[in-house]
Write a protein that holds these residues in place. Structure first.
Motif, PDB file in Angstrom:
ATOM      1  N   GLY A  97     -27.753  13.544  16.643  1.00 17.20           N
ATOM      2  CA  GLY A  97     -27.712  13.161  17.360  1.00 17.20           C
ATOM      3  C   GLY A  97     -28.895  11.902  16.782  1.00 17.20           C
ATOM      4  O   GLY A  97     -28.979  10.669  17.830  1.00 17.20           O
ATOM      5  N   PHE A  98     -29.456  11.730  16.118  1.00 15.25           N
ATOM      6  CA  PHE A  98     -30.335  10.742  15.297  1.00 15.25           C
ATOM      7  C   PHE A  98     -29.308   9.334  14.675  1.00 15.25           C
ATOM      8  O   PHE A  98     -29.790   8.212  14.684  1.00 15.25           O
ATOM      9  CB  PHE A  98     -31.074  10.885  13.941  1.00 15.25           C
ATOM     10  N   LEU A  99     -27.806   9.587  13.961  1.00 21.21           N
ATOM     11  CA  LEU A  99     -27.227   8.472  13.724  1.00 21.21           C
ATOM     12  C   LEU A  99     -26.819   8.053  14.839  1.00 21.21           C
ATOM     13  O   LEU A  99     -26.751   6.668  14.729  1.00 21.21           O
ATOM     14  CB  LEU A  99     -26.080   9.644  12.733  1.00 21.21           C
ATOM     15  N   LEU A 100     -26.111   8.659  15.740  1.00 17.37           N
ATOM     16  CA  LEU A 100     -26.855   7.855  17.756  1.00 17.37           C
ATOM     17  C   LEU A 100     -27.263   7.552  17.738  1.00 17.37           C
ATOM     18  O   LEU A 100     -27.092   6.287  18.145  1.00 17.37           O
ATOM     19  CB  LEU A 100     -25.626   9.008  17.899  1.00 17.37           C
ATOM     20  N   SER A 101     -28.508   8.353  17.482  1.00 16.54           N
ATOM     21  CA  SER A 101     -29.695   7.462  17.668  1.00 16.54           C
ATOM     22  C   SER A 101     -29.298   5.784  17.282  1.00 16.54           C
ATOM     23  O   SER A 101     -29.883   4.520  18.116  1.00 16.54           O
ATOM     24  CB  SER A 101     -31.325   8.218  17.887  1.00 16.54           C
ATOM     25  N   MET A 169     -42.477   4.808   7.923  1.00 17.37           N
ATOM     26  CA  MET A 169     -40.813   4.725   8.047  1.00 17.37           C
ATOM     27  C   MET A 169     -41.329   3.282   8.890  1.00 17.37           C
ATOM     28  O   MET A 169     -40.480   2.044   8.766  1.00 17.37           O
ATOM     29  CB  MET A 169     -39.773   5.152   8.519  1.00 17.37           C
ATOM     30  N   LEU A 170     -41.628   3.155  10.060  1.00 16.48           N
ATOM     31  CA  LEU A 170     -41.592   1.702  11.274  1.00 16.48           C
ATOM     32  C   LEU A 170     -42.688   1.138  10.569  1.00 16.48           C
ATOM     33  O   LEU A 170     -41.689  -0.140  10.765  1.00 16.48           O
ATOM     34  CB  LEU A 170     -42.098   2.974  12.265  1.00 16.48           C
ATOM     35  N   ALA A 171     -43.049   1.530  10.095  1.00 15.97           N
ATOM     36  CA  ALA A 171     -43.968   0.577   9.538  1.00 15.97           C
ATOM     37  C   ALA A 171     -43.340  -0.338   8.450  1.00 15.97           C
ATOM     38  O   ALA A 171     -43.930  -1.696   7.891  1.00 15.97           O
ATOM     39  CB  ALA A 171     -45.437   0.898   8.745  1.00 15.97           C
ATOM     40  N   GLY A 172     -43.142  -0.107   7.401  1.00 20.22           N
ATOM     41  CA  GLY A 172     -42.379   0.280   6.240  1.00 20.22           C
ATOM     42  C   GLY A 172     -41.119  -0.999   7.016  1.00 20.22           C
ATOM     43  O   GLY A 172     -40.615  -2.247   6.353  1.00 20.22           O
ATOM     44  N   PHE A 184     -33.726   5.871  11.776  1.00 19.63           N
ATOM     45  CA  PHE A 184     -32.699   6.865  12.440  1.00 19.63           C
ATOM     46  C   PHE A 184     -32.395   7.588  12.424  1.00 19.63           C
ATOM     47  O   PHE A 184     -31.934   8.683  11.584  1.00 19.63           O
ATOM     48  CB  PHE A 184     -32.702   6.705  13.967  1.00 19.63           C
ATOM     49  N   LEU A 185     -31.477   6.549  10.972  1.00 17.48           N
ATOM     50  CA  LEU A 185     -30.674   6.713  10.700  1.00 17.48           C
ATOM     51  C   LEU A 185     -30.817   6.907   9.277  1.00 17.48           C
ATOM     52  O   LEU A 185     -30.585   8.570   8.692  1.00 17.48           O
ATOM     53  CB  LEU A 185     -30.184   5.508   9.385  1.00 17.48           C
ATOM     54  N   VAL A 186     -32.352   6.719   8.609  1.00 14.04           N
ATOM     55  CA  VAL A 186     -33.217   7.990   7.213  1.00 14.04           C
ATOM     56  C   VAL A 186     -33.541   9.617   7.979  1.00 14.04           C
ATOM     57  O   VAL A 186     -32.154  10.134   6.699  1.00 14.04           O
ATOM     58  CB  VAL A 186     -34.330   7.449   6.966  1.00 14.04           C
ATOM     59  N   HIS A 187     -33.625   9.748   8.732  1.00 19.78           N
ATOM     60  CA  HIS A 187     -33.854  10.547   9.656  1.00 19.78           C
ATOM     61  C   HIS A 187     -32.541  12.029   9.871  1.00 19.78           C
ATOM     62  O   HIS A 187     -32.495  12.311   9.050  1.00 19.78           O
ATOM     63  CB  HIS A 187     -34.705  10.522  10.766  1.00 19.78           C
ATOM     64  N   GLY A 188     -31.080  11.161  10.314  1.00 16.94           N
ATOM     65  CA  GLY A 188     -30.129  11.973  10.229  1.00 16.94           C
ATOM     66  C   GLY A 188     -30.250  12.486   8.983  1.00 16.94           C
ATOM     67  O   GLY A 188     -29.505  13.491   8.241  1.00 16.94           O
TER      68      GLY A 188
END
Length: 453
Positions: A97-101, A169-172, A184-188
């Motif tokens: 789901g994260f990778l698709l996102s 992560m969003l800040a970086g 999102f990719l790192v989360h997945g």
């Protein structure tokens, strides 16, 4: 891979420690508990893709709906195939789901985010949520409330890890489409690795296993030594009464949780105790902590006090706490905070106690599948609670009201719902033995196997 995931391959050997199973469950629940941190992604998505608040909330809302549906319809498969299979399916769906996102944001195709996180990831949420329940109850017949509380505590606390991690992560990486996609990719990838620990660790006890030196506890009202199938359980009045109990308890808790920051800001606006945005965010974090702590503390307490008494506390004391907020209004900020923390602890406790309540009523035979069907109450409450609070607040604002007046009607509605839940809990009685399973005959039609005490 199919052989490795088979239930027969997960039977523990005699030297296996049952205390390795809660960490396995936690690795899954801490991961899927990220769902409660979705709000971190809302502002960046709205800015990068030009979405409205309603549109940016859609993946989360759909994910919760799919959680309830996949838990309800997949519960029997989880029971049949075992916890390793279920945890693997959860990991595959949640990470995918994260990778698709990530792909959806990178290509500016928001529908892929909705399908990825909401539908595919939502299936991972539902299957993962129920994956360890029956296994934990079988490993811990002496402390089922504590065991399920440990795992379900992870779901409540997952946001405490995911929220700052995602924000960092969003800040970086940046709040652009590229930065959000990379986040999102790192989360997945990271969640796939983390949840794999649960897949590798989990085991089921051998047939007939019991803890060393364990003797069955004294017989209690509502605790049965018989078993009821999921198919028969949903035909009993006990199932529907407990569905009402859970729905009312969750509606009351999620109503505050979803609107926490604006509610405390509105309550004390224009008073000497006005709440700044930073303090409101801290209040939300405190509520998450109360939610997580209540899942372990109250469910463990239910092992001693009994499930019915536990829900008497959640529903009865919860109604009194709501009443205290309504009567005090903007008069005391500490009282408001303490009451809200209590309500959220009961909200979490209700989630964690219900699997053990189901085990007491219906036995261990298909308790995971029964739990999955009961979670449709969560899906209903997830829509009902925010709808009540937001609709009342919007109507009050349109009528020119402000401060506590924006929420008074919804507070009294919550008190009424908790009263309904309290009454439903009082009406729960032992399951009639016509619903019991009989080893030699399949589903029961009469009273042969142990009657509920």
């Amino acid at each position: 891979m199919a052989g490795f995931l088979a239930r027969s391959r997960t039977v523990a050997d005699p030297s296996w420690s049952r205390w390795l199973v809660p960490p396995a469950a936690l690795s899954v629940h801490l991961a899927i508990g990220q769902a409660y941190a979705w709000s971190v992604f809302k502002p960046p998505l709205e800015s990068a893709l030009g979405l409205t608040g309603t549109q940016s909330a859609l993946p989360f809302q759909l994910g919760i709906v799919m959680l309830g549906l996949s838990a309800a319809f997949g519960g029997t498969l989880v029971e049949r195939n075992g916890p390793r299979w279920a945890m693997f399916v959860s990991m595959a769906c949640f990470s995918s789901g994260f990778l698709l996102s990530a792909l959806g944001v990178a290509t500016r195709q928001y529908w892929l985010v909705v399908v990825g996180y909401g539908v595919v990831g939502g299936v991972g949420l539902g299957v993962g949520y129920i994956s360890p329940v029956s296994t934990l109850i079988r490993w811990f017949p002496d402390r089922p409330g504590m065991a399920t509380g440990i795992a379900i505590m992870g779901f409540g606390g997952g946001a405490l890890i995911a929220s700052p991690w995602s924000a960092q992560m969003l800040a970086g990486f940046g709040a652009t489409t590229g930065g959000i996609a990379l986040t999102f990719l790192v989360h997945g990838v990271v969640y796939a690795a983390f949840m794999t620990m649960g897949v590798l660790l989990v085991r089921v006890p051998p047939e007939g296993w019991r803890p060393r030196n364990w003797t069955p506890p004294p017989r209690r009202p509502l605790v049965t030594d018989a078993d009821v199938s999921a198919r028969n359980a949903v035909r009993t009045p006990q199932f529907f009464l407990l569905w009402v109990v859970l729905c009312c308890n969750v509606t009351a808790g999620i109503g505050i949780l979803e609107k926490a920051a604006p509610m405390i800001t509105d309550f004390f606006a224009g008073t000497p105790a006005a709440v700044a945005a930073g303090a409101a965010a801290g209040f939300v974090a405190l509520l998450s902590l109360a939610n997580m702590t209540g899942r372990f503390v109250w469910s463990s307490t239910s092992d001693l006090a009994g499930r019915k008494n536990a829900y008497r506390l959640y529903l009865g004391a919860g109604a009194l706490l709501y009443l205290a907020i309504a009567l005090s209004g903007a008069g005391s900020k500490p009282l408001f905070v303490v009451c809200a923390l209590g309500i959220l602890s009961f909200y979490g406790g209700g989630f964690a106690t219900v699997p053990a309540y189901l085990k007491d009523l219906f036995g261990t035979y298909q308790v995971g599948a029964i739990h999955g069907r009961l979670l449709t109450a969560w899906s209903t409450a997830g829509v009902l609670g925010p709808l009540i609070v937001n609709a009342v607040a919007d109507a009050g604002e349109a009528a020119g009201r402000s401060g506590p007046a924006l929420y008074m009607t919804s507070l009294y509605v919550m008190i009424g719902l908790l009263a309904v839940g309290f009454l439903a809990n009082e009406l729960i009685r032992p399951v009639h033995d016509k619903y019991h399973e009989h080893p030699s005959r399949g589903p029961a039609t009469g009273g042969e196997k142990g009657r509920a005490a």
